[in-house]
Design an enzyme around this catalytic site. Sequence first.
Site, PDB file in Angstrom:
ATOM      1  N   PRO A  42       0.825  -1.218   0.000  1.00 18.33           N
ATOM      2  CA  PRO A  42       0.000   0.000   0.000  1.00 18.33           C
ATOM      3  C   PRO A  42       0.852   1.259   0.000  1.00 18.33           C
ATOM      4  O   PRO A  42       1.834   1.359   0.725  1.00 18.33           O
ATOM      5  CB  PRO A  42      -0.807  -0.118   1.303  1.00 18.33           C
ATOM      6  CG  PRO A  42      -0.001  -1.033   2.169  1.00 18.33           C
ATOM      7  CD  PRO A  42       0.695  -1.984   1.258  1.00 18.33           C
ATOM      8  N   ALA A  44       0.100   5.410   0.167  1.00 18.23           N
ATOM      9  CA  ALA A  44      -0.944   6.421   0.347  1.00 18.23           C
ATOM     10  C   ALA A  44      -1.046   7.324  -0.876  1.00 18.23           C
ATOM     11  O   ALA A  44      -0.063   7.903  -1.326  1.00 18.23           O
ATOM     12  CB  ALA A  44      -0.649   7.258   1.592  1.00 18.23           C
ATOM     13  N   CYS A 127       2.720   2.542   9.990  1.00 22.73           N
ATOM     14  CA  CYS A 127       2.709   3.917   9.485  1.00 22.73           C
ATOM     15  C   CYS A 127       3.419   4.844  10.471  1.00 22.73           C
ATOM     16  O   CYS A 127       3.108   4.851  11.667  1.00 22.73           O
ATOM     17  CB  CYS A 127       1.285   4.393   9.264  1.00 22.73           C
ATOM     18  SG  CYS A 127       1.196   6.081   8.608  1.00 22.73           S
ATOM     19  N   ASP A 230      12.787  -0.478   0.078  1.00 24.84           N
ATOM     20  CA  ASP A 230      13.905  -0.241  -0.844  1.00 24.84           C
ATOM     21  C   ASP A 230      13.973  -1.229  -2.002  1.00 24.84           C
ATOM     22  O   ASP A 230      15.047  -1.433  -2.578  1.00 24.84           O
ATOM     23  CB  ASP A 230      15.248  -0.246  -0.105  1.00 24.84           C
ATOM     24  CG  ASP A 230      15.418   0.947   0.810  1.00 24.84           C
ATOM     25  OD1 ASP A 230      14.585   1.871   0.729  1.00 24.84           O
ATOM     26  OD2 ASP A 230      16.371   0.956   1.608  1.00 24.84           O
ATOM     27  N   ARG A 253       7.116   1.671  -4.002  1.00 25.21           N
ATOM     28  CA  ARG A 253       7.624   2.650  -4.965  1.00 25.21           C
ATOM     29  C   ARG A 253       8.231   2.003  -6.197  1.00 25.21           C
ATOM     30  O   ARG A 253       8.195   2.575  -7.280  1.00 25.21           O
ATOM     31  CB  ARG A 253       8.641   3.559  -4.270  1.00 25.21           C
ATOM     32  CG  ARG A 253       8.006   4.597  -3.370  1.00 25.21           C
ATOM     33  CD  ARG A 253       9.036   5.406  -2.601  1.00 25.21           C
ATOM     34  NE  ARG A 253       9.605   4.652  -1.489  1.00 25.21           N
ATOM     35  CZ  ARG A 253      10.487   5.133  -0.638  1.00 25.21           C
ATOM     36  NH1 ARG A 253      10.918   6.376  -0.776  1.00 25.21           N
ATOM     37  NH2 ARG A 253      10.937   4.403   0.361  1.00 25.21           N
TER      38      ARG A 253
END
Length: 368
Positions: A42, A44, A127, A230, A253
């Site tokens: 996930p 955001a 989080c 990473d 990412r």
Amino acid sequence: MLMHRPLDTSRADLHVDAVAPLDESPLRMGSRTLPTRYFLAPLAGYTHLAFRRVIRKLGGLGLATTDLVQATLLLSGHPKSRELIETSPDDNPLSVQIFSGIPRDLIGAARWLEDQGYQGIDINMGCPMAKVNGSGGGARLMCDTGGACGIVESAVQAVSVPVTVKMRLGWDRENITAPALAREFEQLGVAAITIHGRTRQQGFRGEADLLGIRDVVEAVDKLPIIGNGDVRTAEDALAMRRLTGCPAVAIGRGALLDPWIFSRLHDHAQGRPMQDPSPDHQIQFLIDHFTFMSEQHAERSCQLFRKFAAWYGQKLGIPDDLEDRLRRFESLDEFLEIIDQIRARHGERQATVPTALLKVPNGPVEKW
């Protein structure tokens, strides 16, 4: 600009056999069997329905998890929270990630999600943001191991679908609680744990601690531990599995920087060379993503799509000036015009790195 460095495999205390085959069979997670061992983590503001659908269309994705959803707002019917959990028949397997510092609301949201037909519940304990921690949710739960275990036990007992947990290594370097919590959670019946290899104090700074992830893997008996942090390339995902022993990897990412990362990993798992998409496939990906977004968000699609351009531009060979236009376009007609120009000028890009990586807050983590 933040540059990616491959995961460090040179440390003396990390032992890896770079040629040893990895187990690429479907992964059992509670009552679910996931087709691959590479998951969409996930993020955001990004991992909403349209992005999940377009990534799934490329192949190789084992599991996707929704954006973080506040349990109390979900129960109250808050439109934004309900939007975050929107799904479709092709958006499967899927888990919904929820958080709350109020155990009653967290359990209530888990029950409500099961009643609505969702097949997996993920509890967020990782989080680092102050607005989440301040209410007792996110990584703050790791500071009270007894309370964390109580919440997890209640959630597991409240629903019949698999309950998983995502957490960090601990609050800070002096409070590394993930291994102990993982041992307890396994006994309480969680289906899997995702470990982000940083502490809450680190935020998103520094590098993911592979030794820390490995400590969690070694702390449990049979519970699947999913490595996270990473992983920007397919090679990073494979290295994380070999270095930590985790049976699966969650990628965030890295999927924005290279939407084909899951299909590359699937190629590798099947013994095929990892393939690069053709220019036509790259352009079709942009069209598909915007189309899926338009189906869900209608007139808001232009605004919501623009933030993806800075991630996509380098990998998709979008000329710099056209990427800039994609970050500002305001209509379907303008989008289609830009696509036509990308098709005609594909590969003219000058910049060799992505324009933007995920923005993180500035200043000390205490100010988040």
